[in-house]
Design an enzyme around this catalytic site. Structure first.
Site, PDB file in Angstrom:
ATOM      1  N   SER A 276     -11.934  -1.854 -10.460  1.00 26.52           N
ATOM      2  CA  SER A 276     -10.399  -2.472 -10.568  1.00 26.52           C
ATOM      3  C   SER A 276     -10.326  -3.326  -9.173  1.00 26.52           C
ATOM      4  CB  SER A 276      -9.453  -1.481 -10.492  1.00 26.52           C
ATOM      5  OG  SER A 276      -8.211  -1.839 -10.249  1.00 26.52           O
ATOM      6  N   LYS A 282     -10.756   3.462 -10.036  1.00 26.05           N
ATOM      7  CA  LYS A 282     -10.868   3.543 -11.472  1.00 26.05           C
ATOM      8  C   LYS A 282     -12.341   3.090 -11.815  1.00 26.05           C
ATOM      9  CE  LYS A 282      -7.632   1.783 -14.242  1.00 26.05           C
ATOM     10  NZ  LYS A 282      -6.942   0.921 -14.676  1.00 26.05           N
ATOM     11  N   ASN A 284     -13.054   1.613 -15.491  1.00 23.98           N
ATOM     12  CA  ASN A 284     -12.730   1.075 -16.702  1.00 23.98           C
ATOM     13  C   ASN A 284     -13.785   0.998 -17.680  1.00 23.98           C
ATOM     14  OD1 ASN A 284      -9.883   0.647 -15.706  1.00 23.98           O
ATOM     15  ND2 ASN A 284     -10.849  -1.094 -14.735  1.00 23.98           N
ATOM     16  N   ARG A 315     -15.486 -30.183 -55.170  1.00 28.77           N
ATOM     17  CA  ARG A 315     -15.776 -30.232 -53.513  1.00 28.77           C
ATOM     18  C   ARG A 315     -14.478 -29.910 -52.959  1.00 28.77           C
ATOM     19  NH1 ARG A 315     -19.918 -33.510 -52.222  1.00 28.77           N
ATOM     20  NH2 ARG A 315     -19.468 -33.194 -49.985  1.00 28.77           N
TER      21      ARG A 315
END
Length: 464
Positions: A276, A282, A284, A315
């Site tokens: 972080s 943290k 993550n 087409r």
């Protein structure tokens, strides 16, 4: 192809390279080379002309940026490409230049180029699935008896086996690998029809030219041009979307189990992974994040493919072009999600002790159903259910384990004491024993999945 910095964040450089401008242009040149060679072999043009054309079908000889830019004005990338190819051939052999792209049309070369690129993309997905399924198989076998909470409607439900949960992630991926191959077998086909799909310019030799081209490019020979018959092609794209959805399911569970309050799983850490910018503590789940982001974008791309199927007459106007633009995005997302999860599961941190603590923290309430069924043999199901409801409330109010509260209730009731074996009752609250039903199912599924995976590994359908 050019992708934004945020697109590239959610995919891989390998998949970007498959659909980049140079790769698609080179695939278009492969088509032109194969076309001229097949026509020469069928006597529709001189062999020397085919050699002259083939000699300059090399993307590095051309200003690809200029071709792409001119394609926007012309309405088709094939128009400036054929123009530049013709001009280059004419530098060496003016007569051969008159045979460039003869009897074909823009959609033939572009569709076939996308088929060739898609074969490369499918190889990347197949390789990634081989690795990811291997990780899941190994983890499932290792954790067949590891107790973990099963959660329904985001709430604790019962104890299951972590191996059983892993099998639930694995099975759709093994199926996806097989179904991608099945769809690819039909969808990876040559596109060759000429102006309106009839091969009119090449006359009776048109089908033979198509057969030679398909063999040369190692593609399936289509029954007829599929300029506006997009069913097999779109079906393949939708299978890629379903695969990405299955990867999103794995990423969802991984992200939930990696939450700090749960902490049963963790992605690998180190070298700045998952850090972080503001909070040093943290960790993550970045792989889950990438896979979830990729999966979130996929339904819109799949819907665009379906919306583009109503192509006009022989087409399409606008819808075919929309399909071309959407197609690579499906593969970019799928490979991004797959690569991210492979990174995570190659060194996934599994915490069986934390799984047990999370079970224990619920005071045995997740074993209430098993206890109720056991008591039903003595006092009937309605009474057993009512008793367990009452006892679970007591356990919560007193902050005592349900096993203790239930044991006390049995000992206090002579009728229950006469029919209840306390040792058997206690065994119902054993987390490892509670994994037995899940373990048996997982073992049976694993055997089938190992067999299916081995069969898939033995065949290499996307090899050129």
């Amino acid at each position: 192809m050019s992708v934004s910095i945020f697109d590239s964040f959610l995919t891989t450089s390998d998949m970007i390279a498959v659909f980049d401008d140079a790769a698609i242009v080179q695939a278009m040149f492969h088509f032109e080379q194969a076309l001229s060679k097949a026509q020469a072999d069928e006597g529709l043009l001189p062999a020397a002309a085919a050699r002259a054309i083939g000699a300059v079908c090399k993307a590095q000889l051309y200003d690809i940026g200029a071709i792409v830019s001119a394609g926007r004005r012309a309405g088709s990338l094939a128009i400036p490409l054929v123009k530049e190819l013709t001009r280059t051939v004419a530098l060496y052999d003016a007569e051969a230049a008159t045979h460039v792209h003869w009897g074909s049309t823009s959609q033939d070369v572009i569709d076939t180029a996308m088929v060739l690129a898609t074969r490369e993309a499918l190889q990347l997905l197949d390789d990634g699935l081989h690795d990811f399924c291997g990780h899941l198989l190994a983890l499932a076998e290792r954790h067949l008896c590891t107790p973990v909470l099963a959660r329904t409607l985001m709430q604790p439900a019962q104890v299951t086996s972590f191996g059983f949960k892993l099998v639930g992630w694995l099975a759709p991926l093994v199926r996806a690998r097989a179904r991608l191959r099945e769809c690819a077998e039909r969808a990876l086909q040559l596109q060759l029809g000429g102006a309106v799909g009839t091969l009119a310019v090449m006359g009776e030799r048109g089908p033979a030219v198509a057969a030679r081209m398909a063999a040369d490019l190692k593609l399936r020979l289509a029954d007829a041009a599929w300029h506006t018959q997009r069913d097999e092609w779109v079906r393949l794209g939708l299978e890629v979307a379903v695969l990405t959805g299955s990867l999103g399911k794995v990423a969802t569970d991984l992200s939930l189990m990696a939450q700090g309050e749960i902490a049963e799983l963790a992605e690998p850490s180190g070298n700045g992974r998952g850090g972080s910018s503001a909070m040093p503590h943290k960790r993550n789940p970045v792989s889950a994040m990438i896979a979830l982001a990729a999966a979130t974008r996929t339904p819109q791309h799949a819907a665009a493919l379906l919306a583009s199927m109503g192509q006009q007459h022989e087409r399409g106007l606008g819808n075919w072009q929309a399909e071309l633009a959407e197609w690579p995005a499906l593969f970019l997302s799928a490979h991004g999600a797959l690569n991210a999860l492979n990174d995570a599961f190659a060194a996934l941190v599994v915490d069986p002790a934390r799984m047990l603590r999370n079970i224990d923290a619920l005071q045995g309430l997740v074993f209430a159903e098993a206890a109720s069924i056991y008591l039903a043999g003595a006092i009937g199901r309605p009474q057993a259910h009512a008793l367990l409801e009452q006892l679970t409330q007591q356990a919560l109010a007193s902050s005592r384990p349900l096993a203790e509260v239930l044991r006390d209730a049995v000992q206090a009731d002579a009728a229950l004491r006469a029919h209840i074996d306390l040792s058997q009752l206690d065994a119902l609250f054993d987390p490892v024993a509670a994994t037995a039903p899940a373990r048996r199912l997982a073992e049976r599924q694993l055997q089938a999945l190992r067999t299916s995976s081995a069969a898939l590994d033995s065949v290499h359908p996307f090899t050129k």
